[in-house]
Scaffold this active site. Structure first.
Site, short mmCIF file in Angstrom:
data_model
loop_
_atom_site.label_atom_id
_atom_site.label_comp_id
_atom_site.label_asym_id
_atom_site.label_seq_id
_atom_site.Cartn_x
_atom_site.Cartn_y
_atom_site.Cartn_z
N PRO A 30 0.89 -1.17 -0.06
CA PRO A 30 0.09 0.00 0.05
C PRO A 30 0.91 1.36 0.14
CG PRO A 30 0.05 -0.73 2.17
CD PRO A 30 0.83 -2.07 1.28
N THR A 32 0.91 5.36 -0.38
CA THR A 32 -0.14 6.77 -0.49
C THR A 32 0.29 7.55 -1.55
OG1 THR A 32 -0.62 6.84 2.05
CG2 THR A 32 -0.32 8.91 0.69
N ALA A 63 -3.71 3.59 1.32
CA ALA A 63 -4.48 3.60 2.75
C ALA A 63 -5.78 4.66 2.45
CB ALA A 63 -3.67 4.19 3.76
N HIS A 181 -4.35 -1.04 8.74
CA HIS A 181 -3.19 -0.33 8.88
C HIS A 181 -2.74 0.03 10.29
CE1 HIS A 181 0.25 2.03 8.22
NE2 HIS A 181 -0.17 2.79 7.13
N GLY A 182 -2.21 -1.09 11.00
CA GLY A 182 -1.62 -0.76 12.38
C GLY A 182 -0.21 -0.59 12.53
N ALA A 183 0.31 0.27 11.41
CA ALA A 183 1.66 0.24 11.38
C ALA A 183 2.15 1.74 11.20
CB ALA A 183 2.46 -0.35 10.13
N HIS A 184 3.35 2.20 11.06
CA HIS A 184 4.12 3.46 10.88
C HIS A 184 3.61 4.64 11.67
CE1 HIS A 184 4.95 1.55 6.83
NE2 HIS A 184 5.71 1.08 7.66
N TYR A 186 0.59 5.45 12.79
CA TYR A 186 -0.76 6.29 12.93
C TYR A 186 -1.45 5.58 13.97
CZ TYR A 186 1.11 7.37 8.12
OH TYR A 186 1.89 7.94 7.32
N ARG A 233 -1.49 -4.88 8.93
CA ARG A 233 -0.09 -4.71 8.68
C ARG A 233 0.51 -3.84 10.03
NH1 ARG A 233 3.44 -0.62 4.64
NH2 ARG A 233 4.72 -2.13 3.74
N ARG A 273 14.61 -3.38 9.39
CA ARG A 273 15.53 -2.64 8.68
C ARG A 273 15.18 -1.89 7.65
NH1 ARG A 273 16.86 -7.30 4.16
NH2 ARG A 273 14.75 -7.15 2.90
#
Length: 370
Positions: A30, A32, A63, A181-184, A186, A233, A273
């Site tokens: 995904p 953006t 997303a 989206h459970g990452a990065h 947010y 994710r 990484r």
């Protein structure tokens, strides 16, 4: 795929994702792109996604915001209204026409809300805490973020319901499933990570409490559309958007084990990484413990190239590998991997521009070069 024998190329070995038969293991991550004007997916996305579709290929859409209040950036797509459903349908149809499998990623950015774009004038974005995220420069664009408001515990369930409705809308639009989206850094990640989450109620403190919101979203969506249509994710090792954790290994394993209860289709995890702004951050830990703890399909992402993607499949470290920048710049990435052909280089300056062609659908295919 036509061409030379692909049996010796692990990424091109077919795979069964639940009841879905994939022709290869290369996933469009995904990404953006900021080209959904006024939150509405546009017709140019039909070409963008169909360019990257192969028969039996798996794509995850950029997303999509689950509610009006969850739109933290200008020109990101929504999935909360009938207008969004209708706009996504021809895009999904184009992917299906070429035999692709298409999932919609569901997104709430929480405190990561661009200060220059305020969809709810006078209202602060919401988060697990009132900690503000540091500014970010990416793709030649500077993002400054507003100071968030800590959600009250009784405000959390309505947001879970927004995820449920967004999942239902995605299925109505024709998507084959959804990725949470459970990452990065947010909203969901803001609850998971103790660098952000300083709550003292049922949604903060212990691992169990910090994971409660994420798992409530997973359970609710699985009940709504079926667990065989749900993925998530996660990025437990990432410090992106000031969202780090004091014990990411424990967080990742706890989540992987907890997800098994709901029988969801896959877990998509970003490598320790992961590359940010062209720089790879190395880490001595691996996704191995999470991969072994989770019972479903395991997708790895984060700076993979052809060789290490093949190795990940061969060594059993992942079932599928998601590619972002390489797929963005090479719409025919599976074919190039098959032939071990030269790859187009991405132009980061056009990642988030509003242009419907440049840096979006104008990356050349291999046959136009050779």
């Amino acid at each position: 795929m036509e061409g030379k024998d692909t049996d010796q190329i692990p990424l091109l070995i077919p795979y069964k994702l639940g009841q879905i038969r994939l022709s290869h293991r290369i996933v469009l991550a995904p990404l953006t792109r900021f080209r959904s004007y006024n939150s509405i997916p546009q017709s140019h996305a039909i070409l963008y996604y169909s360019q990257r579709t192969t028969k039996g290929g798996f794509l995850i859409a950029e997303a999509a915001c689950i509610s009006r209040a969850a739109q933290g950036f200008k020109n990101t797509p929504g999935i909360w209204s009938k207008e969004h459903i209708d706009a996504w349908k021809p895009i999904v149809d184009a992917v299906h026409a070429k035999g692709g499998i298409f999932f919609c990623q569901l997104w709430h950015p929480g405190r990561v809300s661009d200060q220059s774009f305020e969809p709810n004038v006078g209202q602060a974005p919401v988060s697990s805490s009132d900690k503000q995220c540091s500014p970010l420069v990416d793709g030649g664009v500077e993002f400054k973020f507003l100071t968030p408001r800590k959600l009250n515990s009784d405000e959390i369930r309505p947001i879970v319901d927004d995820y449920r409705m967004a999942a239902r809308n995605a299925i109505e639009a024709g998507f084959d499933g959804v990725e949470i989206h459970g990452a990065h850094g947010y909203l969901i990640d803001q609850f998971l990570k103790d660098q952000v989450n300083d709550r003292t109620d049922d949604y903060g403190g212990s691992l169990e409490n910090r994971c409660r919101f994420a798992l409530e979203v997973v359970e609710t969506i699985a009940n709504e559309i079926g667990p065989d249509k749900v993925g998530i994710r996660l990025s437990p090792f990432s410090n992106y958007m000031d969202a780090g954790d004091s014990n990411p290994e424990a967080l990742g394993i706890y989540l992987a084990k907890s997800l098994n209860k709901y029988g969801i289709l896959y877990c998509h995890v970003v490598e320790p990484r992961m590359e940010v702004m062209e720089e790879r951050t190395e880490c001595v830990v691996s996704l191995g413990p999470m991969r072994r703890a989770f019972n479903g399909t395991f997708i790895a992402a984060g700076g993979y190239e052809r060789e290490d993607g093949n190795n990940a499949i061969t060594e059993g470290r992942a079932d599928l590998v998601a590619y972002g920048r390489l797929f963005l710049a090479n719409p025919d990435l599976p074919r190039r991997f098959e032939l071990d052909a030269e790859l187009n280089k991405h132009n980061r300056d056009t990642f988030y521009s509003p242009d419907p062609v440049v840096g979006y659908t104008d990356y050349p295919f291999l046959e136009t070069i050779i």
